[in-house]
Design a protein around this motif. Sequence first.
Motif, PDB file in Angstrom:
ATOM      1  N   PHE A 171       4.762 119.065  19.707  1.00 56.57           N
ATOM      2  CA  PHE A 171       5.641 118.556  18.644  1.00 56.57           C
ATOM      3  C   PHE A 171       4.821 118.169  17.415  1.00 56.57           C
ATOM      4  CE2 PHE A 171       8.842 115.868  16.624  1.00 56.57           C
ATOM      5  CZ  PHE A 171       9.985 116.602  16.859  1.00 56.57           C
ATOM      6  N   GLN A 172       3.585 117.671  17.623  1.00 60.09           N
ATOM      7  CA  GLN A 172       2.695 117.413  16.498  1.00 60.09           C
ATOM      8  C   GLN A 172       2.396 118.710  15.752  1.00 60.09           C
ATOM      9  OE1 GLN A 172      -0.461 115.237  18.719  1.00 60.09           O
ATOM     10  NE2 GLN A 172      -0.422 113.830  17.012  1.00 60.09           N
ATOM     11  N   ASP A 173       2.137 119.760  16.492  1.00 59.86           N
ATOM     12  CA  ASP A 173       1.886 121.077  15.905  1.00 59.86           C
ATOM     13  C   ASP A 173       3.084 121.516  15.063  1.00 59.86           C
ATOM     14  OD1 ASP A 173       0.674 123.455  15.333  1.00 59.86           O
ATOM     15  OD2 ASP A 173       0.829 124.293  17.342  1.00 59.86           O
ATOM     16  N   LYS A 174       4.287 121.278  15.579  1.00 58.79           N
ATOM     17  CA  LYS A 174       5.516 121.647  14.874  1.00 58.79           C
ATOM     18  C   LYS A 174       5.666 120.862  13.569  1.00 58.79           C
ATOM     19  CE  LYS A 174      10.565 121.906  15.471  1.00 58.79           C
ATOM     20  NZ  LYS A 174      10.696 123.349  15.218  1.00 58.79           N
ATOM     21  N   LEU A 175       5.323 119.562  13.605  1.00 61.78           N
ATOM     22  CA  LEU A 175       5.421 118.734  12.402  1.00 61.78           C
ATOM     23  C   LEU A 175       4.442 119.208  11.335  1.00 61.78           C
ATOM     24  CD1 LEU A 175       5.825 115.045  13.680  1.00 61.78           C
ATOM     25  CD2 LEU A 175       7.555 116.533  12.678  1.00 61.78           C
ATOM     26  N   PHE A 176       3.202 119.510  11.743  1.00 61.30           N
ATOM     27  CA  PHE A 176       2.199 119.969  10.791  1.00 61.30           C
ATOM     28  C   PHE A 176       2.628 121.273  10.119  1.00 61.30           C
ATOM     29  CE2 PHE A 176      -1.210 117.419  13.091  1.00 61.30           C
ATOM     30  CZ  PHE A 176      -1.391 116.537  12.028  1.00 61.30           C
ATOM     31  N   LYS A 177       3.262 122.167  10.890  1.00 58.60           N
ATOM     32  CA  LYS A 177       3.653 123.462  10.343  1.00 58.60           C
ATOM     33  C   LYS A 177       4.998 123.419   9.627  1.00 58.60           C
ATOM     34  CE  LYS A 177       0.912 126.104  13.661  1.00 58.60           C
ATOM     35  NZ  LYS A 177       0.888 127.009  14.822  1.00 58.60           N
ATOM     36  N   TYR A 223      -6.720 116.449  13.763  1.00 61.16           N
ATOM     37  CA  TYR A 223      -7.431 117.458  12.973  1.00 61.16           C
ATOM     38  C   TYR A 223      -7.461 118.798  13.711  1.00 61.16           C
ATOM     39  CZ  TYR A 223     -11.396 119.955  10.908  1.00 61.16           C
ATOM     40  OH  TYR A 223     -12.188 120.902  10.341  1.00 61.16           O
ATOM     41  N   THR A 224      -7.718 118.752  15.021  1.00 65.01           N
ATOM     42  CA  THR A 224      -7.806 119.981  15.825  1.00 65.01           C
ATOM     43  C   THR A 224      -6.456 120.681  15.913  1.00 65.01           C
ATOM     44  OG1 THR A 224      -9.598 119.005  17.129  1.00 65.01           O
ATOM     45  CG2 THR A 224      -8.469 120.927  18.064  1.00 65.01           C
ATOM     46  N   ALA A 265      -1.983 123.767  19.130  1.00 69.36           N
ATOM     47  CA  ALA A 265      -1.914 122.967  20.351  1.00 69.36           C
ATOM     48  C   ALA A 265      -2.642 123.611  21.532  1.00 69.36           C
ATOM     49  CB  ALA A 265      -0.453 122.708  20.724  1.00 69.36           C
ATOM     50  N   LEU A 266      -2.614 124.957  21.638  1.00 67.57           N
ATOM     51  CA  LEU A 266      -3.232 125.618  22.788  1.00 67.57           C
ATOM     52  C   LEU A 266      -4.752 125.506  22.741  1.00 67.57           C
ATOM     53  CD1 LEU A 266      -2.793 127.165  25.384  1.00 67.57           C
ATOM     54  CD2 LEU A 266      -2.828 129.283  24.051  1.00 67.57           C
ATOM     55  N   THR A 267      -5.341 125.681  21.571  1.00 71.76           N
ATOM     56  CA  THR A 267      -6.786 125.520  21.427  1.00 71.76           C
ATOM     57  C   THR A 267      -7.190 124.087  21.750  1.00 71.76           C
ATOM     58  OG1 THR A 267      -6.927 127.239  19.737  1.00 71.76           O
ATOM     59  CG2 THR A 267      -8.739 125.664  19.832  1.00 71.76           C
TER      60      THR A 267
END
Length: 327
Positions: free
Chosen positions: A194-200, A264-265, A271-273
């Motif tokens: 969900f963090q990944d989704k917010l960033f994108k 940052y990552t 998220a997968l990395t």
Amino acid sequence: MSDSPPVDAKENKLLKGTFAVVGIMSTLVIYGILQEKIMRVPYGPNQEFFRHSLFLVFCNRITTSAVSAVFLLTSKRALDPVAPIYKYGVVSISNILTTTCQYEALKYVSFPVQTLAKCAKMIPVMIWGTLIMQKKYKGPDYFLALLVTLGCSLFILFPGASELSSSRKERESTVWGVSLMIGYLGFDGFTSTFQDKLFKGYDMGIYNQIFYTTLCSCILSLTGLILQGNLLVAIDFVSRHKDCFFDIALLSTVATASQFFISYTIRTFGALTFATIMTTRQLVSILLSCLWFAHPLSVEQLIGAVIVFGSLYARGFLKSKPEKTLP
């Protein structure tokens, strides 16, 4: 005529990747050792155990929130939320549940056994990525996740002969301990995705997300402590055991640093990395723990370590096409 921009871009990406890996590995290895010490090692002459995991969450989040606010103010960036507040709240609730499951599980399982659940986190990240981000992963991604999980399972499920006592084995086989690890897996996978989704989905900076997410976590964890009647009890325990106060202060410091490296990552690589880096960190933590406490490694553990590191190393050479979005 050489094509220098792509080379510069590759070197820049390598530097960013190295920064992310070193940052996450160093802070979270220290974090793992401290959390095990706080939750499993007694304090004082009366051998008292610290039992208030939500208090640890509150201390970690209030420290991170304060530091991120300072970064936002000194960099003259707006403190206004970029996304709707409830979306920060969703990440916050999931993150609190993740951390609480992690701390509570240490009451029932040892650090190596708990790590089994953490090593398998790539699979829930891929499941949540498909459901939330509508990502389509390649066959090698699934194969890597299964290999890493298999290797880590071998490493944890076949300990050395003197590693665990029989009474502790019985304690670690409880349904509640297993349930907490499963809860950790699900909530943690959801949080990073969900963090990944917010960033994108939004033009969101790292500090902005950390500030509002941890601020929500502070409010929620403090409310939980007050409703449970554990706030004053936890403060009293820490005031009576100065070494516990030092451990919690150091834990909050490395937890704050790790939050910045994690965000940052996820923002830079996805998220997968992030899950792959975290999986490597878990195995390194176990190896260091075995060396620190002179635990013997079984043949199965050595095979598991080879499978995990071999799989992760091979992933760097796989030239898969980028992940596609489902129509």
